[in-house]
Design a protein around this motif. Structure first.
Motif, PDB file in Angstrom:
ATOM      1  N   PHE A  90       5.171  60.013  -9.986  1.00  0.00           N
ATOM      2  CA  PHE A  90       6.089  61.138 -10.010  1.00  0.00           C
ATOM      3  C   PHE A  90       5.464  62.450  -9.535  1.00  0.00           C
ATOM      4  O   PHE A  90       4.403  62.848  -9.997  1.00  0.00           O
ATOM      5  CB  PHE A  90       6.607  61.260 -11.438  1.00  0.00           C
ATOM      6  N   PHE A  91       6.144  63.137  -8.619  1.00  0.00           N
ATOM      7  CA  PHE A  91       5.677  64.397  -8.059  1.00  0.00           C
ATOM      8  C   PHE A  91       5.483  65.470  -9.133  1.00  0.00           C
ATOM      9  O   PHE A  91       4.698  66.382  -8.958  1.00  0.00           O
ATOM     10  CB  PHE A  91       6.665  64.880  -6.992  1.00  0.00           C
ATOM     11  N   GLY A  92       6.196  65.386 -10.263  1.00  0.00           N
ATOM     12  CA  GLY A  92       6.079  66.375 -11.320  1.00  0.00           C
ATOM     13  C   GLY A  92       4.812  66.271 -12.142  1.00  0.00           C
ATOM     14  O   GLY A  92       4.534  67.133 -12.970  1.00  0.00           O
ATOM     15  N   ASN A  93       4.024  65.216 -11.931  1.00  0.00           N
ATOM     16  CA  ASN A  93       2.774  65.063 -12.679  1.00  0.00           C
ATOM     17  C   ASN A  93       1.783  66.158 -12.316  1.00  0.00           C
ATOM     18  O   ASN A  93       1.777  66.657 -11.189  1.00  0.00           O
ATOM     19  CB  ASN A  93       2.119  63.717 -12.370  1.00  0.00           C
ATOM     20  N   THR A  94       0.938  66.496 -13.277  1.00  0.00           N
ATOM     21  CA  THR A  94      -0.184  67.390 -13.028  1.00  0.00           C
ATOM     22  C   THR A  94      -1.469  66.605 -13.212  1.00  0.00           C
ATOM     23  O   THR A  94      -1.633  65.902 -14.214  1.00  0.00           O
ATOM     24  CB  THR A  94      -0.163  68.591 -13.994  1.00  0.00           C
ATOM     25  N   VAL A  95      -2.361  66.726 -12.248  1.00  0.00           N
ATOM     26  CA  VAL A  95      -3.694  66.136 -12.350  1.00  0.00           C
ATOM     27  C   VAL A  95      -4.575  67.191 -13.012  1.00  0.00           C
ATOM     28  O   VAL A  95      -4.901  68.204 -12.399  1.00  0.00           O
ATOM     29  CB  VAL A  95      -4.231  65.718 -10.969  1.00  0.00           C
ATOM     30  N   TYR A  96      -4.933  66.947 -14.276  1.00  0.00           N
ATOM     31  CA  TYR A  96      -5.719  67.914 -15.047  1.00  0.00           C
ATOM     32  C   TYR A  96      -7.218  67.706 -14.929  1.00  0.00           C
ATOM     33  O   TYR A  96      -7.994  68.624 -15.172  1.00  0.00           O
ATOM     34  CB  TYR A  96      -5.341  67.839 -16.526  1.00  0.00           C
ATOM     35  N   GLY A  97      -7.638  66.489 -14.620  1.00  0.00           N
ATOM     36  CA  GLY A  97      -9.066  66.205 -14.568  1.00  0.00           C
ATOM     37  C   GLY A  97      -9.406  65.244 -13.454  1.00  0.00           C
ATOM     38  O   GLY A  97      -8.632  64.333 -13.142  1.00  0.00           O
ATOM     39  N   VAL A  98     -10.561  65.470 -12.826  1.00  0.00           N
ATOM     40  CA  VAL A  98     -11.067  64.611 -11.761  1.00  0.00           C
ATOM     41  C   VAL A  98     -12.564  64.444 -11.985  1.00  0.00           C
ATOM     42  O   VAL A  98     -13.269  65.415 -12.272  1.00  0.00           O
ATOM     43  CB  VAL A  98     -10.818  65.239 -10.369  1.00  0.00           C
ATOM     44  N   TRP A  99     -13.051  63.220 -11.863  1.00  0.00           N
ATOM     45  CA  TRP A  99     -14.478  62.937 -11.978  1.00  0.00           C
ATOM     46  C   TRP A  99     -14.791  61.690 -11.176  1.00  0.00           C
ATOM     47  O   TRP A  99     -13.947  60.800 -11.047  1.00  0.00           O
ATOM     48  CB  TRP A  99     -14.883  62.711 -13.443  1.00  0.00           C
ATOM     49  N   GLY A 100     -15.987  61.601 -10.624  1.00  0.00           N
ATOM     50  CA  GLY A 100     -16.360  60.403  -9.895  1.00  0.00           C
ATOM     51  C   GLY A 100     -17.851  60.267  -9.730  1.00  0.00           C
ATOM     52  O   GLY A 100     -18.623  61.202  -9.966  1.00  0.00           O
ATOM     53  N   THR A 101     -18.258  59.057  -9.329  1.00  0.00           N
ATOM     54  CA  THR A 101     -19.668  58.780  -9.058  1.00  0.00           C
ATOM     55  C   THR A 101     -20.007  58.983  -7.592  1.00  0.00           C
ATOM     56  O   THR A 101     -21.165  59.202  -7.247  1.00  0.00           O
ATOM     57  CB  THR A 101     -20.025  57.336  -9.449  1.00  0.00           C
ATOM     58  N   ALA A 102     -18.985  58.882  -6.720  1.00  0.00           N
ATOM     59  CA  ALA A 102     -19.161  59.021  -5.272  1.00  0.00           C
ATOM     60  C   ALA A 102     -17.789  59.305  -4.666  1.00  0.00           C
ATOM     61  O   ALA A 102     -16.767  59.042  -5.308  1.00  0.00           O
ATOM     62  CB  ALA A 102     -19.742  57.737  -4.696  1.00  0.00           C
ATOM     63  N   PRO A 103     -17.747  59.808  -3.442  1.00  0.00           N
ATOM     64  CA  PRO A 103     -16.453  60.093  -2.813  1.00  0.00           C
ATOM     65  C   PRO A 103     -15.544  58.879  -2.647  1.00  0.00           C
ATOM     66  O   PRO A 103     -14.355  59.033  -2.418  1.00  0.00           O
ATOM     67  CB  PRO A 103     -16.839  60.676  -1.446  1.00  0.00           C
ATOM     68  N   ASP A 104     -16.087  57.684  -2.792  1.00  0.00           N
ATOM     69  CA  ASP A 104     -15.245  56.485  -2.726  1.00  0.00           C
ATOM     70  C   ASP A 104     -15.087  55.817  -4.091  1.00  0.00           C
ATOM     71  O   ASP A 104     -14.735  54.648  -4.188  1.00  0.00           O
ATOM     72  CB  ASP A 104     -15.774  55.496  -1.686  1.00  0.00           C
ATOM     73  N   ASP A 105     -15.355  56.578  -5.159  1.00  0.00           N
ATOM     74  CA  ASP A 105     -15.148  56.093  -6.523  1.00  0.00           C
ATOM     75  C   ASP A 105     -14.832  57.288  -7.424  1.00  0.00           C
ATOM     76  O   ASP A 105     -15.712  57.850  -8.060  1.00  0.00           O
ATOM     77  CB  ASP A 105     -16.374  55.348  -7.041  1.00  0.00           C
ATOM     78  N   VAL A 106     -13.556  57.685  -7.425  1.00  0.00           N
ATOM     79  CA  VAL A 106     -13.123  58.898  -8.117  1.00  0.00           C
ATOM     80  C   VAL A 106     -12.005  58.543  -9.096  1.00  0.00           C
ATOM     81  O   VAL A 106     -11.143  57.718  -8.794  1.00  0.00           O
ATOM     82  CB  VAL A 106     -12.629  59.963  -7.114  1.00  0.00           C
ATOM     83  N   TRP A 107     -12.039  59.166 -10.252  1.00  0.00           N
ATOM     84  CA  TRP A 107     -11.016  58.989 -11.284  1.00  0.00           C
ATOM     85  C   TRP A 107     -10.222  60.286 -11.421  1.00  0.00           C
ATOM     86  O   TRP A 107     -10.778  61.378 -11.307  1.00  0.00           O
ATOM     87  CB  TRP A 107     -11.667  58.681 -12.626  1.00  0.00           C
ATOM     88  N   ALA A 108      -8.917  60.161 -11.703  1.00  0.00           N
ATOM     89  CA  ALA A 108      -8.057  61.316 -11.950  1.00  0.00           C
ATOM     90  C   ALA A 108      -7.188  61.019 -13.167  1.00  0.00           C
ATOM     91  O   ALA A 108      -6.753  59.875 -13.353  1.00  0.00           O
ATOM     92  CB  ALA A 108      -7.180  61.611 -10.743  1.00  0.00           C
TER      93      ALA A 108
END
Length: 168
Positions: A90-108
């Motif tokens: 859903f477009f109304g979601n807000t991504v509050y946090g982002v973290w990752g080990t590398a540019p090809d392994d990211v969590w949101a």
């Protein structure tokens, strides 16, 4: 950063003294977010072509930076080239946090209006939604809480926290 005296900065992160990012929002509806980068000499404003506040920033040593925000936005910045990555749901979601080990392994992580929490994982080309446990705490309305931040020590040891005391 004094040129943004009315802005609200919501996250700051860096990989060294000469690679620091700050992100946030301008006051008012439909105002551009604030994304600035310190290169060791000066703050540079990064044009995102977005109209949503940015909530979190996570840079990598190679110069790639991910920024999460309103409108289900996750930006990927390389050499100050800004790409909005296609995100699930859903477009109304807000991504509050982002973290990752590398540019090809990211969590949101994020949610919608304090509820409907989600976890997404990026593999370098696309995001996929990670199913949440069935036994999450729920509000009195039966809603699962939003998730606000992600952090980890490795690609197999990642933590998420959010509303209603949720820690995953």
């Amino acid at each position: 950063a004094a040129q943004h005296e009315n802005a609200s900065f919501l996250s700051v992160s860096g990989t060294s003294w000469d690679n620091v990012w700050a992100v946030g929002a301008q006051p008012g509806v439909l105002n551009s977010p604030v994304v600035i980068h310190w290169n060791g000499d000066d703050w540079n404003e990064i044009e995102t072509n977005q109209l949503h506040p940015m909530w979190w920033v996570h840079p990598f040593e190679d110069g790639t930076t991910f920024i999460g925000g309103g409108g289900a936005t996750v930006l990927k910045i390389t050499d100050e080239d800004v790409e909005r990555t296609p995100t699930p749901r859903f477009f109304g979601n807000t991504v509050y946090g982002v973290w990752g080990t590398a540019p090809d392994d990211v969590w949101a992580v994020g949610g919608f209006a304090g509820r409907d929490g989600f976890v997404w994982r990026y593999n370098g080309s696309s995001w996929m939604e990670i199913p949440l446990p069935e036994n999450l705490p729920r509000s009195h309305d039966g809603e699962i809480p939003a998730l606000f931040k992600a952090w980890g020590r490795s690609q197999d040891d990642v933590w998420f926290c959010g509303g209603l005391g949720t820690v995953l």
